[in-house]
Scaffold this motif. Structure first.
Motif, PDB file in Angstrom:
ATOM      1  N   LYS A   2       0.856  -1.190   0.000  1.00  0.00           N
ATOM      2  CA  LYS A   2       0.000   0.000   0.000  1.00  0.00           C
ATOM      3  C   LYS A   2       0.890   1.237   0.000  1.00  0.00           C
ATOM      4  CE  LYS A   2      -4.151   1.858   1.087  1.00  0.00           C
ATOM      5  NZ  LYS A   2      -5.330   1.764   0.229  1.00  0.00           N
ATOM      6  N   HIS A   3       0.648   2.155  -0.935  1.00  0.00           N
ATOM      7  CA  HIS A   3       1.389   3.413  -0.952  1.00  0.00           C
ATOM      8  C   HIS A   3       0.526   4.500  -0.307  1.00  0.00           C
ATOM      9  CE1 HIS A   3       4.009   1.503  -3.887  1.00  0.00           C
ATOM     10  NE2 HIS A   3       2.958   1.236  -4.651  1.00  0.00           N
ATOM     11  N   LEU A   4       1.178   5.593   0.105  1.00  0.00           N
ATOM     12  CA  LEU A   4       0.420   6.785   0.488  1.00  0.00           C
ATOM     13  C   LEU A   4       0.907   7.938  -0.379  1.00  0.00           C
ATOM     14  CD1 LEU A   4      -1.588   8.429   2.160  1.00  0.00           C
ATOM     15  CD2 LEU A   4       0.179   8.757   3.863  1.00  0.00           C
ATOM     16  N   ILE A   5       0.142   8.224  -1.413  1.00  0.00           N
ATOM     17  CA  ILE A   5       0.507   9.308  -2.334  1.00  0.00           C
ATOM     18  C   ILE A   5      -0.411  10.499  -2.067  1.00  0.00           C
ATOM     19  CG2 ILE A   5       0.649   9.952  -4.777  1.00  0.00           C
ATOM     20  CD1 ILE A   5       1.066   6.716  -5.055  1.00  0.00           C
ATOM     21  N   ASP A   6      -1.697  10.164  -1.950  1.00  0.00           N
ATOM     22  CA  ASP A   6      -2.727  11.147  -1.633  1.00  0.00           C
ATOM     23  C   ASP A   6      -3.502  10.518  -0.476  1.00  0.00           C
ATOM     24  OD1 ASP A   6      -5.136  12.595  -1.625  1.00  0.00           O
ATOM     25  OD2 ASP A   6      -5.156  12.801  -3.802  1.00  0.00           O
ATOM     26  N   LEU A   7      -4.045  11.332   0.424  1.00  0.00           N
ATOM     27  CA  LEU A   7      -4.797  10.725   1.533  1.00  0.00           C
ATOM     28  C   LEU A   7      -5.972   9.892   1.035  1.00  0.00           C
ATOM     29  CD1 LEU A   7      -4.811  13.299   4.425  1.00  0.00           C
ATOM     30  CD2 LEU A   7      -3.847  11.010   4.417  1.00  0.00           C
ATOM     31  N   ASN A   8      -6.455  10.213  -0.169  1.00  0.00           N
ATOM     32  CA  ASN A   8      -7.572   9.426  -0.720  1.00  0.00           C
ATOM     33  C   ASN A   8      -7.192   7.970  -0.977  1.00  0.00           C
ATOM     34  OD1 ASN A   8      -8.909  11.762  -0.699  1.00  0.00           O
ATOM     35  ND2 ASN A   8      -8.953  12.066  -2.918  1.00  0.00           N
ATOM     36  N   LEU A 291       1.748   5.317  10.973  1.00  0.00           N
ATOM     37  CA  LEU A 291       1.635   5.103   9.529  1.00  0.00           C
ATOM     38  C   LEU A 291       2.598   4.014   9.048  1.00  0.00           C
ATOM     39  CD1 LEU A 291       0.397   6.118   6.847  1.00  0.00           C
ATOM     40  CD2 LEU A 291       2.294   7.757   6.718  1.00  0.00           C
ATOM     41  N   ILE A 292       3.824   4.052   9.540  1.00  0.00           N
ATOM     42  CA  ILE A 292       4.810   3.026   9.145  1.00  0.00           C
ATOM     43  C   ILE A 292       4.286   1.641   9.543  1.00  0.00           C
ATOM     44  CG2 ILE A 292       7.139   2.113   9.653  1.00  0.00           C
ATOM     45  CD1 ILE A 292       8.031   5.090  10.025  1.00  0.00           C
ATOM     46  N   LEU A 293       3.799   1.539  10.789  1.00  0.00           N
ATOM     47  CA  LEU A 293       3.290   0.239  11.262  1.00  0.00           C
ATOM     48  C   LEU A 293       2.128  -0.249  10.399  1.00  0.00           C
ATOM     49  CD1 LEU A 293       3.192   0.532  15.154  1.00  0.00           C
ATOM     50  CD2 LEU A 293       4.510  -1.079  13.760  1.00  0.00           C
ATOM     51  N   ILE A 294       1.229   0.651  10.099  1.00  0.00           N
ATOM     52  CA  ILE A 294       0.041   0.238   9.333  1.00  0.00           C
ATOM     53  C   ILE A 294       0.442  -0.158   7.911  1.00  0.00           C
ATOM     54  CG2 ILE A 294      -2.098   1.146   8.285  1.00  0.00           C
ATOM     55  CD1 ILE A 294      -2.686   2.359  11.088  1.00  0.00           C
ATOM     56  N   ILE A 295       1.302   0.625   7.291  1.00  0.00           N
ATOM     57  CA  ILE A 295       1.686   0.300   5.904  1.00  0.00           C
ATOM     58  C   ILE A 295       2.477  -1.008   5.857  1.00  0.00           C
ATOM     59  CG2 ILE A 295       3.141   1.037   3.959  1.00  0.00           C
ATOM     60  CD1 ILE A 295       1.949   3.715   4.115  1.00  0.00           C
ATOM     61  N   LEU A 296       3.366  -1.216   6.812  1.00  0.00           N
ATOM     62  CA  LEU A 296       4.162  -2.454   6.784  1.00  0.00           C
ATOM     63  C   LEU A 296       3.308  -3.690   7.064  1.00  0.00           C
ATOM     64  CD1 LEU A 296       7.570  -1.443   8.427  1.00  0.00           C
ATOM     65  CD2 LEU A 296       7.149  -2.065   6.044  1.00  0.00           C
ATOM     66  N   ASN A 297       2.187  -3.481   7.701  1.00  0.00           N
ATOM     67  CA  ASN A 297       1.331  -4.631   8.023  1.00  0.00           C
ATOM     68  C   ASN A 297       0.126  -4.739   7.107  1.00  0.00           C
ATOM     69  OD1 ASN A 297       2.736  -5.822  10.315  1.00  0.00           O
ATOM     70  ND2 ASN A 297       2.396  -3.814  11.222  1.00  0.00           N
ATOM     71  N   TYR A 298       0.134  -3.948   6.049  1.00  0.00           N
ATOM     72  CA  TYR A 298      -1.005  -3.943   5.140  1.00  0.00           C
ATOM     73  C   TYR A 298      -0.962  -5.166   4.250  1.00  0.00           C
ATOM     74  CZ  TYR A 298      -4.801  -0.930   3.724  1.00  0.00           C
ATOM     75  OH  TYR A 298      -6.032  -0.365   3.549  1.00  0.00           O
ATOM     76  N   ASP A 299      -1.974  -5.977   4.322  1.00  0.00           N
ATOM     77  CA  ASP A 299      -1.987  -7.198   3.539  1.00  0.00           C
ATOM     78  C   ASP A 299      -2.928  -7.003   2.355  1.00  0.00           C
ATOM     79  OD1 ASP A 299      -1.556  -9.731   2.766  1.00  0.00           O
ATOM     80  OD2 ASP A 299      -2.882 -10.666   4.246  1.00  0.00           O
ATOM     81  N   MET A 300      -2.372  -6.471   1.276  1.00  0.00           N
ATOM     82  CA  MET A 300      -3.248  -6.152   0.137  1.00  0.00           C
ATOM     83  C   MET A 300      -2.465  -6.215  -1.147  1.00  0.00           C
ATOM     84  SD  MET A 300      -5.648  -2.835   0.464  1.00  0.00           S
ATOM     85  CE  MET A 300      -5.814  -2.560  -1.282  1.00  0.00           C
ATOM     86  N   ASN A 301      -3.159  -6.436  -2.240  1.00  0.00           N
ATOM     87  CA  ASN A 301      -2.482  -6.359  -3.531  1.00  0.00           C
ATOM     88  C   ASN A 301      -2.209  -4.902  -3.855  1.00  0.00           C
ATOM     89  OD1 ASN A 301      -2.568  -9.104  -3.910  1.00  0.00           O
ATOM     90  ND2 ASN A 301      -4.635  -9.001  -4.817  1.00  0.00           N
TER      91      ASN A 301
END
Ligand code: NCD
Length: 351
Positions: A2-8, A291-301
């Motif tokens: 999961k990237h964070l480019i825009d909050l959307n 944010l780091i924790l959530i992104i590193l644990n994001y299980d998604m394509n």
């Protein structure tokens, strides 16, 4: 991934989850001190930064992880002429998560197209700055108790100030918020932001509206985004918040600023209990830990990054868009009512 480019890229429920986790980390930091052991964050800072860069670094170290990266692109192979695409591809192979700041709008989205790990936008030119907005949302949650029903004055460089673009976009998703944009005609909020808003107005001076505000968000005039330095000189010192102006403000007003501050807030204001900007900078570290924790644990394509259509012959008219320099990128636009919106910088043009 999961990237964070825009909050959307996240839903408002997910923003609330990040803010909530940041609060938990603030209260119990020891629980999280090894959560990122063995993980590496790559930081690619093509533009100067103090708070964003150091709060990200501190966040990763406090989670037990490590950091690599540069804060001065002239000390990397970029001086040898390496493209953004190649640098990102390489560093993403060394990292579990990357954070990137770049002077060109849309550059982090372009980077995400080639990255092998999640990437976070730490500011792309005068476009967006979503992690500053998460910082601002945590500040509002902690200091105001909620993110709804607020009258928010936004003052200064609304044209080039990426922090306020992301902030207004996000806060417009919460009920009952209204905005007053205090700026010169030359530095007004771009139409791709105002087009999203229901309740907003403009003002010429701080004095005429300060009494009605719950939040006053001050910003610096972005000297580095002006092509003509004389134009910049005409804009500086137009809006200065000082103690006499604060006389008319509510007792519960909060004054925010993403920093760095030049002269737009008189230093006498720092001692006023309504001045929250240094505390705001501190909240930034906790929100970035979350944010780091959530992104590193994001299980998604990996999500689809470009959702529009490629128009090979069409050019983005924004001279500060990444499409001008990275030639391999698809000229991808979203079409609505004969208007094309660039998928990298959100610049608009006719079909
Ligand atoms: C801001 C930025 O870089 O956009 N700073 C920050 O990240 N806290 C604001 C600015 O530079 O004016």
């Amino acid at each position: 991934m999961k990237h964070l480019i825009d909050l959307n890229d996240f839903t408002p429920e997910e923003w609330d989850g990040i803010i909530h986790l940041a609060g938990e980390i603030m209260d119990n930091p020891h629980i999280y001190q090894s959560s990122c052991r063995g993980k590496i964050m790559g930081t690619l800072f093509y533009e100067p930064s103090t708070r964003t860069q150091m709060s990200f670094q501190s966040a990763m170290l406090r989670l037990g992880g490590g950091i690599i990266g540069f804060d001065n692109p002239t000390a990397s192979s970029i001086v040898k002429g390496e493209s953004l695409k190649d640098t990102v591809k390489t560093v993403s192979g060394y990292s579990d998560i990357m954070v990137m700041r770049h002077p060109v709008a849309g550059s982090v989205k372009a980077a995400a197209l080639t990255s092998d790990c999640p990437i976070i936008n730490a500011g792309d030119g005068g476009h967006l700055h979503p992690t500053q907005t998460l910082t601002d949302m945590l500040t509002l949650q902690k200091e105001k108790g909620n993110l709804t029903g607020l009258k928010i004055g936004v003052c200064g460089d609304l044209k080039y100030g990426r922090t306020v673009h992301s902030l207004v976009k996000a806060l417009s998703c919460y009920e009952g918020n209204s905005f007053v944009f205090i700026s010169t005609n030359e530095l007004q909020m771009p139409s791709y932001i105002t087009a999203l808003l229901k309740d907003w107005s403009k003002a010429d001076s701080i004095e005429e509206v300060i009494g009605e505000l719950d939040v006053l968000y001050m910003t610096r005039i972005q000297r580095e985004r002006f092509r003509d330095q004389d134009e910049y000189e005409k804009q500086v010192s137009r809006y200065i918040l000082d103690m006499p102006k604060l006389d008319k403000a509510k007792k519960e007003l909060i004054i925010m600023h993403p920093l760095p501050r030049l002269n737009e807030i008189d230093i006498e204001v720092d001692a006023d209990p309504r001045a929250l900007y240094f505390r705001q900078a501190n909240y930034g570290m906790y929100v970035r830990m979350a944010l780091i924790l959530i992104i590193l644990n994001y299980d998604m394509n990996t999500p689809i990054l470009l959702k529009g259509k490629a128009y090979d012959a069409v050019k983005c008219e924004n001279l500060k868009c990444i499409l001008q320099s990275e030639k391999h990128l698809l000229h991808s636009f979203i079409e609505k009512d004969g208007i094309l919106t660039c998928e990298y910088c959100e610049g608009r043009r006719n079909l």
